[in-house]
Scaffold this active site. Structure first.
Site, mmCIF file in Angstrom:
data_model
loop_
_atom_site.group_PDB
_atom_site.id
_atom_site.type_symbol
_atom_site.label_atom_id
_atom_site.label_comp_id
_atom_site.label_asym_id
_atom_site.label_seq_id
_atom_site.Cartn_x
_atom_site.Cartn_y
_atom_site.Cartn_z
ATOM 1 C CE LYS A 13 -2.174 -1.166 3.803
ATOM 2 N NZ LYS A 13 -1.528 -2.473 4.072
ATOM 3 N NE ARG A 88 -4.682 -1.482 10.105
ATOM 4 C CZ ARG A 88 -3.601 -0.904 9.569
ATOM 5 N NH1 ARG A 88 -3.651 0.325 9.129
ATOM 6 N NH2 ARG A 88 -2.480 -1.578 9.469
ATOM 7 N NE ARG A 127 7.174 -2.439 6.266
ATOM 8 C CZ ARG A 127 5.860 -2.290 6.409
ATOM 9 N NH1 ARG A 127 5.132 -1.817 5.415
ATOM 10 N NH2 ARG A 127 5.276 -2.632 7.527
ATOM 11 N NE ARG A 160 5.850 -0.386 10.421
ATOM 12 C CZ ARG A 160 4.664 -0.409 9.815
ATOM 13 N NH1 ARG A 160 4.508 0.172 8.632
ATOM 14 N NH2 ARG A 160 3.636 -1.015 10.367
ATOM 15 N NE ARG A 171 1.891 -4.975 11.434
ATOM 16 C CZ ARG A 171 2.958 -4.782 10.640
ATOM 17 N NH1 ARG A 171 4.121 -5.341 10.935
ATOM 18 N NH2 ARG A 171 2.865 -4.031 9.581
HETATM 19 P P1 ADP Z 1 2.078 -1.834 3.242
HETATM 20 O O1 ADP Z 1 2.087 -0.327 3.205
HETATM 21 O O2 ADP Z 1 0.880 -2.427 2.535
HETATM 22 O O3 ADP Z 1 2.262 -2.408 4.616
HETATM 23 P P2 ADP Z 1 4.668 -1.610 1.856
HETATM 24 O O4 ADP Z 1 4.355 -0.748 0.682
HETATM 25 O O5 ADP Z 1 5.444 -1.010 2.965
HETATM 26 O O6 ADP Z 1 3.322 -2.351 2.384
HETATM 27 O O7 ADP Z 1 5.445 -2.904 1.292
HETATM 28 C C1 ADP Z 1 5.862 -3.957 2.187
HETATM 29 C C2 ADP Z 1 7.213 -4.474 1.743
HETATM 30 O O8 ADP Z 1 7.079 -5.194 0.503
HETATM 31 C C3 ADP Z 1 8.247 -3.387 1.478
HETATM 32 O O9 ADP Z 1 9.490 -3.889 1.901
HETATM 33 C C4 ADP Z 1 8.192 -3.174 -0.036
HETATM 34 O O10 ADP Z 1 9.450 -2.739 -0.560
HETATM 35 C C5 ADP Z 1 7.850 -4.582 -0.528
HETATM 36 N N1 ADP Z 1 6.974 -4.588 -1.711
HETATM 37 C C6 ADP Z 1 5.984 -3.721 -2.017
HETATM 38 N N2 ADP Z 1 5.368 -4.074 -3.170
HETATM 39 C C7 ADP Z 1 5.990 -5.212 -3.592
HETATM 40 C C8 ADP Z 1 5.820 -6.077 -4.723
HETATM 41 N N3 ADP Z 1 4.866 -5.834 -5.634
HETATM 42 N N4 ADP Z 1 6.647 -7.147 -4.828
HETATM 43 C C9 ADP Z 1 7.608 -7.391 -3.896
HETATM 44 N N5 ADP Z 1 7.815 -6.627 -2.814
HETATM 45 C C10 ADP Z 1 7.016 -5.546 -2.653
HETATM 46 P P1 AMP Z 2 0.477 0.440 9.202
HETATM 47 O O1 AMP Z 2 1.562 1.469 9.108
HETATM 48 O O2 AMP Z 2 -0.715 0.749 8.339
HETATM 49 O O3 AMP Z 2 0.986 -0.972 9.007
HETATM 50 O O4 AMP Z 2 -0.073 0.523 10.708
HETATM 51 C C1 AMP Z 2 0.779 0.252 11.806
HETATM 52 C C2 AMP Z 2 -0.063 0.105 13.092
HETATM 53 O O5 AMP Z 2 -0.737 1.341 13.376
HETATM 54 C C3 AMP Z 2 -1.141 -0.959 13.078
HETATM 55 O O6 AMP Z 2 -0.650 -2.260 13.368
HETATM 56 C C4 AMP Z 2 -2.070 -0.435 14.178
HETATM 57 O O7 AMP Z 2 -1.534 -0.675 15.460
HETATM 58 C C5 AMP Z 2 -2.021 1.077 13.948
HETATM 59 N N1 AMP Z 2 -3.048 1.549 12.986
HETATM 60 C C6 AMP Z 2 -2.823 2.112 11.766
HETATM 61 N N2 AMP Z 2 -3.981 2.440 11.176
HETATM 62 C C7 AMP Z 2 -4.970 2.071 12.031
HETATM 63 C C8 AMP Z 2 -6.390 2.121 12.001
HETATM 64 N N3 AMP Z 2 -7.052 2.612 10.942
HETATM 65 N N4 AMP Z 2 -7.075 1.644 13.074
HETATM 66 C C9 AMP Z 2 -6.432 1.162 14.144
HETATM 67 N N5 AMP Z 2 -5.102 1.053 14.239
HETATM 68 C C10 AMP Z 2 -4.366 1.502 13.198
#
Ligand code: ADP
Ligand code: AMP
Length: 216
Positions: A13, A88, A127, A160, A171
Site C-alpha cells: 500500500k 480498518r 522491509r 520497523r 497483525r
Molecule cells: P504496506 O504499506 O501495505 O504495509 P509496503 O508498501 O510497505 O506495504 O510494502 C511492504 C514491503 O514489501 C516493502 O518492503 C516493499 O518494498 C515490498 N513490496 C511492495 N510491493 C511489492 C511487490 N509488488 N513485490 C515485492 N515486494 C514488494
Molecule cells: P500500518 O503502518 O498501516 O501498518 O499501521 C501500523 C499500526 O498502526 C497498526 O498495526 C495499528 O496498530 C495502527 N493503525 C494504523 N492504522 C490504524 C487504524 N485505521 N485503526 C487502528 N489502528 C491503526
C-alpha cells in the site's frame, strides 16, 4: 479524486500510495505514519499508542476516527485524498461515510491490493524504511542502490519494530478478523477495484494506473 488503498499489512500500500499521490496530486494520508510520528515526537497521543503498535493490535476506533476527522479538515484535502490504512474496522468505515456526507463529497474508488499470506511475511520481515522521508524498501525485492541508505534523500534506513515475525503474524490475524470484512462493505457500494499485488512493483503500478485512468 478521493481514494482508499486497502490490503493486508505488507501488500504494498505505502509503496503504491506514494506513486498514486503524485499521479493524482492528492495528499497521501497514512494512519500508521501519523501514529508513528506521534510516538517519535513523544506526544501525549504517542504515549497512548505505542503499546498497541508494538503488540500489532489496532488503536481504538475513537482515537483513530478523531485523528482522520481532523486531518480531512486540512486545506490540502479539498483537492482530494488517498487514505492508506484507514478504515480498518466497520465502525471506522461507517464513521468515514458520515465524514464524507458532512464534507459533501463521495469516494471515487477503493483499491484492494491482494497478496497471499506467505508472500506478506517475507515482504514485512525484509522491509526497511527511510527515517527521513518514509520511502519503503525491501532487502531483496526493492533494495536501495547503497545498503542502508535511501535512494531518494540519502536518509538512514531502519526496520520497523512491529516488522518482526511474531508481531507480523498477529497483525495478519487482526487484518483477517477486523479489516477483511470491509472488502464486502465496499463491494456492496460498488467501489471496490481488485489489484493483483503478487506482481512486481512496476506491474502492480501499471494495473493501478489502468484503474485510475478509468476514473479520470
Ligand atoms: P504496506 O504499506 O501495505 O504495509 P509496503 O508498501 O510497505 O506495504 O510494502 C511492504 C514491503 O514489501 C516493502 O518492503 C516493499 O518494498 C515490498 N513490496 C511492495 N510491493 C511489492 C511487490 N509488488 N513485490 C515485492 N515486494 C514488494
Ligand atoms: P500500518 O503502518 O498501516 O501498518 O499501521 C501500523 C499500526 O498502526 C497498526 O498495526 C495499528 O496498530 C495502527 N493503525 C494504523 N492504522 C490504524 C487504524 N485505521 N485503526 C487502528 N489502528 C491503526
Amino acid at each position: 479524486m478521493r481514494l482508499l488503498i486497502m490490503g493486508p499489512p505488507g501488500a504494498g500500500k505505502g509503496t503504491q500510495a506514494a506513486r498514486i499521490a503524485g499521479y493524482c496530486n492528492v495528499p497521501h494520508i497514512s494512519t500508521g505514519d501519523i501514529f508513528r510520528a506521534a510516538i517519535k515526537a513523544d506526544t501525549e497521543l504517542g504515549m497512548k499508542l505505542k503499546g498497541y503498535l508494538d503488540a500489532g493490535q489496532l488503536v481504538p476506533d475513537a482515537v483513530t476516527i478523531e485523528v482522520i476527522k481532523e486531518r480531512l479538515k486540512e486545506p490540502d484535502c479539498i483537492r482530494g485524498f488517498l487514505l492508506d490504512g484507514f478504515p480498518r474496522t466497520i465502525p471506522q468505515a461507517e464513521a468515514l461515510d458520515r465524514m464524507l456526507v458532512d464534507l459533501g463529497v463521495r469516494l471515487s474508488a477503493v483499491l484492494n491490493i491482494a497478496v497471499s499470506p506467505e508472500a506478506l511475511l517475507q515482504r514485512l520481515t525484509g522491509r526497511r524504511i527511510c527515517r527521513k522521508c518514509g520511502t519503503p524498501y525491501h532487502v531483496v525485492f526493492n533494495p536501495p542502490a547503497v545498503p542502508g541508505v535511501c535512494d531518494r534523500c540519502g536518509g538512514e534506513l531502519y526496520q520497523r519494530s512491529d516488522d518482526t515475525e511474531e508481531t507480523v503474524k498477529e497483525r495478519l490475524e487482526v487484518y483477517t478478523k477486523q479489516t477483511a470484512p470491509l472488502l464486502e462493505y465496499y463491494r456492496k457500494q460498488r467501489l471496490l477495484k481488485e489489484i493483483n499485488g503478487e506482481l512486481d512493483i512496476e506491474d502492480v503500478w501499471k494495473e493501478i494506473q489502468g484503474v485510475l485512468r478509468g476514473l479520470c
